[in-house]
Design a protein around this motif. Structure first.
Motif, PDB file in Angstrom:
ATOM      1  N   ASN A  34       3.942   4.053  -1.020  1.00 30.83           N
ATOM      2  CA  ASN A  34       4.326   5.364  -1.015  1.00 30.83           C
ATOM      3  C   ASN A  34       3.341   6.462  -1.583  1.00 30.83           C
ATOM      4  O   ASN A  34       3.552   7.578  -1.177  1.00 30.83           O
ATOM      5  CB  ASN A  34       5.737   5.410  -1.795  1.00 30.83           C
ATOM      6  N   TYR A  36      -0.041   6.036  -1.316  1.00 32.23           N
ATOM      7  CA  TYR A  36      -1.070   5.838  -0.612  1.00 32.23           C
ATOM      8  C   TYR A  36      -1.573   7.192  -0.063  1.00 32.23           C
ATOM      9  O   TYR A  36      -0.802   7.867   0.701  1.00 32.23           O
ATOM     10  CB  TYR A  36      -0.807   4.792   0.501  1.00 32.23           C
ATOM     11  N   GLY A  37      -2.475   7.477  -0.432  1.00 25.50           N
ATOM     12  CA  GLY A  37      -3.173   8.777  -0.041  1.00 25.50           C
ATOM     13  C   GLY A  37      -3.766   8.944   1.285  1.00 25.50           C
ATOM     14  O   GLY A  37      -3.674  10.103   2.107  1.00 25.50           O
ATOM     15  N   GLN A  38      -4.201   7.863   2.024  1.00 26.23           N
ATOM     16  CA  GLN A  38      -4.736   7.893   3.393  1.00 26.23           C
ATOM     17  C   GLN A  38      -3.671   7.980   4.274  1.00 26.23           C
ATOM     18  O   GLN A  38      -2.804   7.349   4.288  1.00 26.23           O
ATOM     19  CB  GLN A  38      -5.809   6.923   3.642  1.00 26.23           C
ATOM     20  N   GLU A  39      -4.048   8.514   5.491  1.00 27.27           N
ATOM     21  CA  GLU A  39      -3.083   8.777   6.613  1.00 27.27           C
ATOM     22  C   GLU A  39      -3.269   7.203   7.612  1.00 27.27           C
ATOM     23  O   GLU A  39      -4.188   6.769   7.718  1.00 27.27           O
ATOM     24  CB  GLU A  39      -3.201   9.876   7.607  1.00 27.27           C
ATOM     25  N   ILE A  40      -2.201   6.629   7.815  1.00 30.46           N
ATOM     26  CA  ILE A  40      -1.971   5.337   8.505  1.00 30.46           C
ATOM     27  C   ILE A  40      -2.246   5.826   9.836  1.00 30.46           C
ATOM     28  O   ILE A  40      -1.011   6.296  10.435  1.00 30.46           O
ATOM     29  CB  ILE A  40      -1.044   4.430   8.176  1.00 30.46           C
ATOM     30  N   PRO A  41      -3.002   5.471  10.952  1.00 35.56           N
ATOM     31  CA  PRO A  41      -2.935   5.667  12.429  1.00 35.56           C
ATOM     32  C   PRO A  41      -1.906   5.053  13.011  1.00 35.56           C
ATOM     33  O   PRO A  41      -1.620   3.788  12.510  1.00 35.56           O
ATOM     34  CB  PRO A  41      -4.463   5.440  12.634  1.00 35.56           C
ATOM     35  N   LEU A  42      -1.185   5.734  14.010  1.00 35.58           N
ATOM     36  CA  LEU A  42      -0.302   5.040  15.153  1.00 35.58           C
ATOM     37  C   LEU A  42      -0.905   3.961  15.565  1.00 35.58           C
ATOM     38  O   LEU A  42      -2.180   4.079  16.119  1.00 35.58           O
ATOM     39  CB  LEU A  42       0.278   5.963  15.725  1.00 35.58           C
ATOM     40  N   THR A 212      -0.001  -1.290   5.227  1.00 38.30           N
ATOM     41  CA  THR A 212      -1.321  -0.682   5.309  1.00 38.30           C
ATOM     42  C   THR A 212      -2.524  -1.585   5.987  1.00 38.30           C
ATOM     43  O   THR A 212      -3.478  -1.151   6.195  1.00 38.30           O
ATOM     44  CB  THR A 212      -1.940  -0.137   4.130  1.00 38.30           C
TER      45      THR A 212
END
Length: 264
Positions: A34, A36-42, A212
């Motif tokens: 929760n 986690y700073g980076q955006e996880i790509p779809l 992730t």
């Protein structure tokens, strides 16, 4: 002295139960993910060799699109296939060869391997422009997108994924989840890439950072194997050993009886 022994035994049992419980729940310490700073790509599936594609081309003029929507005759049911009657047309499906190509009507060979569905649709739409007066609507679907789940699960088997997107937890849900003997910290993922190279990746489902991981979402033809824990392995070994011991004992008893009868 007796109280000390009981205390030690109780502490050992309590420690053992706590240790075993830690290996049971999925996705522990979710606060790490929760935060986690980076955006996880779809996730978007890519087309690979041996994929079976369904491709439809639509325009306001159905006659103009007809040459690009080839059909094959297939029986309505098993009885009609035997009688060779009542056939209905279905859309031609396209098998991606080892070079990542399909043979499309009129256009010829198109390389779609390694592309997402949207990229393949854009490519086919572009190649159709010289043949049609208007921009067509192209739809690409993967027909044989499936994954397999084996080992310590309730219902092992292969499962077809209609929406072309499935993660590890959803795959386990399809197979009825792990049994109590499944080792959640040692789940094997068998994956083959576009070049035919096979890899075995170990997944820890108790670690929330699995979400992730690049292996959280499964690709077509992935295999999940749930390793049995030591309890299941020992029980299996005990069963085999017991059967062997009983057989050996029976043989010895038979020989002893035979010797006794001969001596008499």
């Amino acid at each position: 002295m007796r109280k000390l022994i009981y205390s030690l035994l109780f502490s050992a049992a309590l420690f053992s139960s706590c240790t075993s419980y830690k290996n049971v729940p999925y996705l522990q310490q979710p606060e790490i993910v929760n935060a986690y700073g980076q955006e996880i790509p779809l996730y978007d599936a890519t087309i690979m060799p041996k994929d079976l594609l369904s491709i439809t081309v639509n325009t306001t003029d159905p006659m103009a699109a007809a040459p690009f929507n080839l059909t094959v005759q297939s029986p309505l049911n098993a009885a009609s296939s035997i009688m060779n009657t009542t056939m209905q047309p279905t859309l031609q499906q396209y098998l991606v060869n080892n070079s990542g190509e399909i043979d499309f009507p009129v256009i010829g060979r198109i390389k779609v391997g390694g592309m997402t569905k949207n990229q393949a649709e854009d490519l086919i739409r572009q190649k159709l422009q010289p043949y049609l007066k208007e921009t067509p609507i192209v739809t690409v679907r993967m027909v044989n997108y499936k994954i397999s789940v084996l080992g310590e699960v309730a219902r092992p088997g292969s499962f077809t994924v209609t929406n072309e997107k499935v993660n590890v937890l959803e795959a386990l849900a399809m197979a009825g989840d792990m049994t109590v003997y499944g080792l959640r910290t040692n789940v094997k993922l068998v994956r083959e890439d576009a070049e035919g190279k096979r890899n075995i990746i170990t997944l820890d489902l108790t670690d929330s950072q699995l979400i992730t991981s690049p292996y959280f979402y499964l690709k077509q033809n992935d295999i999940i194997y749930v390793t049995p824990n030591k309890t299941k392995a020992k029980s299996s070994d005990i069963g085999t050993t017991t059967t062997t011991w009983i057989s050996a004992t029976s043989i010895l008893i038979s020989l002893a009886s035979l010797i006794v009868n001969i001596v008499r």
